[in-house]
Enzyme design. Structure first.
Site, mmCIF file in Angstrom:
data_model
loop_
_atom_site.group_PDB
_atom_site.id
_atom_site.type_symbol
_atom_site.label_atom_id
_atom_site.label_comp_id
_atom_site.label_asym_id
_atom_site.label_seq_id
_atom_site.Cartn_x
_atom_site.Cartn_y
_atom_site.Cartn_z
ATOM 1 N N LEU A 100 -21.947 -7.675 10.176
ATOM 2 C CA LEU A 100 -21.267 -8.932 9.810
ATOM 3 C C LEU A 100 -21.759 -9.338 8.431
ATOM 4 C CD1 LEU A 100 -21.507 -11.104 13.069
ATOM 5 C CD2 LEU A 100 -19.521 -9.853 12.203
ATOM 6 N N ASP A 101 -20.922 -10.036 7.689
ATOM 7 C CA ASP A 101 -21.326 -10.546 6.371
ATOM 8 C C ASP A 101 -22.452 -11.568 6.538
ATOM 9 O OD1 ASP A 101 -19.243 -9.087 5.312
ATOM 10 O OD2 ASP A 101 -17.859 -10.806 5.306
ATOM 11 N N ILE A 102 -23.159 -11.815 5.451
ATOM 12 C CA ILE A 102 -24.286 -12.762 5.497
ATOM 13 C C ILE A 102 -23.837 -14.166 5.944
ATOM 14 C CG2 ILE A 102 -24.125 -13.312 3.008
ATOM 15 C CD1 ILE A 102 -27.246 -13.381 3.036
ATOM 16 N N LYS A 186 -11.621 -11.604 6.134
ATOM 17 C CA LYS A 186 -11.470 -12.478 4.954
ATOM 18 C C LYS A 186 -10.354 -11.961 4.054
ATOM 19 C CE LYS A 186 -16.312 -13.795 4.982
ATOM 20 N NZ LYS A 186 -17.618 -13.375 4.516
#
Ligand code: URA
Length: 230
Positions: A100-102, A186
């Site tokens: 997962l992204d930060i 996104k």
């Protein structure tokens, strides 16, 4: 294999800790005290530390509620990593089954079973992932249809695979995708001229993020959850 290597692989002890433990007569091999950490041992030898046999633990399967600000990596020079949240021996042997992204929160699975995680991450296995997204703009009425048809993302040669969009409120949605391209969610909303403000993964395959887990908490998967990935 050398004794210090064998012991440090299955415990939290570094090789120099093992050396000290051996000198302190805490290690036996086949019931004989061995004080030389450089001694060679065979796979069939029974090694004990403080009288307890050392065994390679079976594969581990963990679900973690990833908080904001943590990177899905095993090492990072700038930010804390999801591994920092685990209080487990030999945690460097675990890997992440789908990053997962930060700035994304939610379900992260960690394991040392490479075949199991491959079934989650390989595009051939079409393992669905469900995300909750809070968007900057109202979602258009035709968005669900567009996601079902597939979206052209920038710099991609193929449309995204059909995805299921459920509209919860004007700018809150639940999206289920069967693939895992770079920043996919996104970029899908960006392709419709929208922007994701908050993203949270709720589900991977049939494994749901346990509601009892606060951000930063984790637990081991149940046998049923492990078996659901096939
Ligand atoms: N898609 C994204 O854009 N970010 C994530 O962290 C996961 C899926």
């Amino acid at each position: 294999m050398r004794l210090d290597k064998a012991v440090s692989q299955v415990t939290d002890l570094s090789r120099s800790d093992v050396k000290k433990a051996a000198r302190a007569e805490r290690i036996t091999v086949n019931d004989l005290v061995v004080t030389d950490a450089a001694a060679q041992i065979a796979d069939s030898d029974l090694v004990c530390l403080d009288g307890e046999p050392l065994q390679e633990p079976g594969p581990r399967y963990i679900m973690l509620h990833k908080p904001l600000g943590y990177v899905s990596a095993t090492k990072d020079s700038e930010h804390p990593t999801v591994l920092d949240l685990l209080d487990e021996p030999n945690k460097h042997k675990l890997h992440i089954a789908g990053r997962l992204d930060i700035d994304t929160t939610g379900l992260v699975l960690l394991t040392d079973d490479g075949q199991w995680s491959h079934r989650i991450t390989s595009p051939r296995h079409h393992c669905d992932k469900t995300y909750y997204a809070h968007l900057a703009e109202r979602i258009g009425d035709d968005a669900a249809e567009k996601f079902a048809r597939g979206i052209w993302l920038d710099n991609e040669k193929k449309r995204t695979k059909p995805a299921k969009l459920e509209i919860l409120y004007a700018n809150e949605v639940r999206l289920t995708i069967g693939e895992g391209r770079y920043h996919q969610v996104k970029r899908m909303f960006a392709a419709l001229g929208n922007r994701v403000l908050e993203l949270h993964r709720e589900r991977i395959g049939d494994i749901l993020l346990d509601e009892e887990l606060e951000p930063g908490d984790y637990r081991f998967l149940t046998a049923e959850e492990i078996a659901s990935v096939h």
